[in-house]
Design an enzyme around this catalytic site. Structure first.
Site, mmCIF file in Angstrom:
data_model
loop_
_atom_site.group_PDB
_atom_site.id
_atom_site.type_symbol
_atom_site.label_atom_id
_atom_site.label_comp_id
_atom_site.label_asym_id
_atom_site.label_seq_id
_atom_site.Cartn_x
_atom_site.Cartn_y
_atom_site.Cartn_z
ATOM 1 N N ALA A 277 0.818 -1.190 0.014
ATOM 2 C CA ALA A 277 0.149 0.255 -0.116
ATOM 3 C C ALA A 277 0.846 1.124 0.080
ATOM 4 C CB ALA A 277 -0.882 0.109 1.133
ATOM 5 N N ASP A 297 -7.948 1.194 5.280
ATOM 6 C CA ASP A 297 -8.602 0.007 6.187
ATOM 7 C C ASP A 297 -7.401 -1.021 6.634
ATOM 8 O OD1 ASP A 297 -9.889 -1.629 7.847
ATOM 9 O OD2 ASP A 297 -11.059 -2.556 6.181
ATOM 10 N N CYS A 337 -7.792 -0.743 13.381
ATOM 11 C CA CYS A 337 -8.277 -1.596 14.110
ATOM 12 C C CYS A 337 -7.160 -1.990 15.352
ATOM 13 C CB CYS A 337 -8.552 -2.826 13.263
ATOM 14 S SG CYS A 337 -7.088 -3.469 12.393
HETATM 15 N N1 SAH Z 1 -10.945 -3.553 3.879
HETATM 16 C C1 SAH Z 1 -11.128 -4.843 4.009
HETATM 17 C C2 SAH Z 1 -10.468 -5.653 5.271
HETATM 18 C C3 SAH Z 1 -8.757 -5.167 5.080
HETATM 19 S S1 SAH Z 1 -7.846 -6.372 5.996
HETATM 20 C C4 SAH Z 1 -12.534 -5.270 4.312
HETATM 21 O O1 SAH Z 1 -13.352 -4.199 4.641
HETATM 22 O O2 SAH Z 1 -12.859 -6.165 4.198
HETATM 23 C C5 SAH Z 1 -6.403 -5.953 5.563
HETATM 24 C C6 SAH Z 1 -5.757 -6.222 4.353
HETATM 25 O O3 SAH Z 1 -4.520 -5.514 4.082
HETATM 26 C C7 SAH Z 1 -5.667 -7.619 3.932
HETATM 27 O O4 SAH Z 1 -6.300 -8.115 2.842
HETATM 28 C C8 SAH Z 1 -4.014 -7.732 3.754
HETATM 29 O O5 SAH Z 1 -3.789 -8.852 2.566
HETATM 30 C C9 SAH Z 1 -3.873 -6.410 3.204
HETATM 31 N N2 SAH Z 1 -2.353 -5.904 3.622
HETATM 32 C C10 SAH Z 1 -1.574 -6.026 4.825
HETATM 33 N N3 SAH Z 1 -0.564 -5.490 4.372
HETATM 34 C C11 SAH Z 1 -0.538 -4.684 3.529
HETATM 35 C C12 SAH Z 1 0.269 -3.946 2.874
HETATM 36 N N4 SAH Z 1 1.577 -3.735 3.410
HETATM 37 N N5 SAH Z 1 0.189 -3.387 1.578
HETATM 38 C C13 SAH Z 1 -1.108 -3.651 0.893
HETATM 39 N N6 SAH Z 1 -2.000 -4.325 1.706
HETATM 40 C C14 SAH Z 1 -1.473 -5.083 2.668
#
Ligand code: SAH
Length: 395
Positions: A277, A297, A337
């Site tokens: 991200a 999120d 969270c």
């Molecule tokens: N927004 C989603 C829940 C997100 S959970 C909903 O409402 O259902 C967190 C997500 O972040 C997971 O899918 C995980 O694969 C992703 N994630 C974790 N670290 C990350 C990073 N550094 N860059 C991008 N995605 C990441």
């Protein structure tokens, strides 16, 4: 048959009588009831230093949380009948909240069942046990759930790292009936196919239900960026409710495959970018992209208190990058969270980010975890989700 006692030191019963459910190791009178004489998960009666009954529960001598209370009634020991009783009470709340059977049915301590989480996908239950005491009760949990819910399948998603703190093995298992690889749910008029064994956590983030709903009034005709999208819940709901475009960003290719599939189920098209991200936000900025709505999120960056400074820094960088991608009148939906990150800290890093860009932040709405994740007022750890809806305008 009475349970063996776990005796507390003087005055250490006060917090428990005020509502807390956890006994910490330094609160136990180890001269009278040495913790090492118990095996992880043994049932005990917790008593004050002068013998007063406080509650019954289970012990784990290897954990910082030495015991957790399940019952405050001496006539009601922790057994299958108690589980059924607690499940009935939990179910009555969820039935009142939702007219469809997709929700968190049990949220641990807040439902009087420390160490147990149950998510309901209509006839399929996904269960997560995080303590040795609950693990001991596993057979009773299955029987109690089968009796109260009459599910077609019960799946244990006992592969979370936190179990290692309790000395528990990591595994997944179908413990009752049959469990499909995926299940269908509905939310805000959209349908989603949720992966169970191959998904994240228990499959779906029910805790964000209300916060996704709160987004819908802001997105008509807008260009939306859904960062940490997982299976596309925010972005797809935005599109289904009139957003012009949505881009989902996640580091998991599997998550994005589910997002694309779910978009199709709802007759919308999402763009997906598999990337870290932080990198994706930077690249989008470098290529001059702008969005009307950016949703952040992320997973918990502050898992333990000692990670607060590093975690706060990560939230700061993330929110700053998101703000840089916003159109002039854009909306940032920023979630955390992390229980250990205070809401005020999250707001402060967003405010600092806005000022850095010579913008003024306006907090429009604040959300928390949905009501099927109740907060136990005496146990701060049960409150964890924060969602801020902000404009960052050039006034
Ligand atoms: N927004 C989603 C829940 C997100 S959970 C909903 O409402 O259902 C967190 C997500 O972040 C997971 O899918 C995980 O694969 C992703 N994630 C974790 N670290 C990350 C990073 N550094 N860059 C991008 N995605 C990441």
């Amino acid at each position: 048959m009475s349970l063996p006692p776990l005796i507390l030191r003087k005055n250490e019963d006060r917090r428990l009588r005020a509502g807390h459910l956890w006994v910490f190791s330094n609160e136990v009178d180890i001269a009278r009831t040495p913790l090492k004489t118990f095996a992880p998960g043994d049932a005990v009666e917790i008593r004050s230093h002068n013998g007063r009954f406080i509650g019954s529960g289970y012990v784990n001598p290897n954990s910082l949380i030495s015991a957790r209370i399940l019952s405050r009634d001496p006539e009601r020991p922790p057994d299958r009948a108690l589980l059924v009783h607690r499940l009935d009470i939990a179910l009555s709340l969820r039935k009142r909240l939702y007219d469809k059977p997709f929700y968190r049915l049990v949220f641990g301590e807040a439902d009087g069942l420390p160490g147990l989480v149950v998510d309901r996908y209509a006839g399929v239950l996904v269960v997560q046990i995080t303590t040795a005491g609950m693990e001991r009760m596993k057979a009773d949990i299955v029987t109690a759930l089968a009796g109260v819910i009459k599910p077609v399948g019960i799946f244990f998603r006992n592969d979370v790292a936190i179990r290692e703190l309790e000395g528990l093995p990591l595994y997944t298992e179908t413990a009752h009936g049959t469990v499909p690889d995926t299940v269908m749910i509905e939310e805000h008029g959209c349908r989603f196919e949720v992966p169970l064994s191959g998904g994240q956590k228990t499959g779906w983030f029910f805790d964000q239900h209300d916060n996704r709903g709160r987004m819908l009034r802001y997105i008509s005709g807008k260009r939306v960026l859904d960062v940490f999208s997982y299976a596309g819940a925010w972005g797809i709901e935005a599109l289904a409710h009139g957003a012009r475009e949505a881009l989902c960003v996640d580091s998991s290719a599997a998550a994005l495959t589910h997002a694309m599939h779910n978009a199709g189920l709802n007759h919308v098209t999402v763009a997906a970018r598999e990337a870290d991200a932080f990198d994706a936000l930077r690249e989008l900025r470098e290529s001059g992209e702008k969005f009307d709505v950016v949703i952040l999120d992320p997973p918990a960056f502050v898992k333990r208190k000692k990670d607060l400074a590093a975690g706060r820094n990560a939230y700061q960088r993330l929110n700053q990058s998101a703000l840089q991608l916003l159109e002039r009148d854009g909306l940032l939906i920023s979630c955390s969270c992390s229980h250990h990150l205070p809401a005020a800290d999250l707001l402060q890093v967003i405010q600092a980010g806005a000022r850095h860009l010579e913008r003024e932040a306006q907090l429009l709405e604040t959300g928390g975890q949905a009501a099927d994740h109740p907060v136990h007022p005496a146990i701060a750890e049960t409150a964890y989700l924060k969602a801020f809806y902000l404009r960052a305008v050039a006034l």
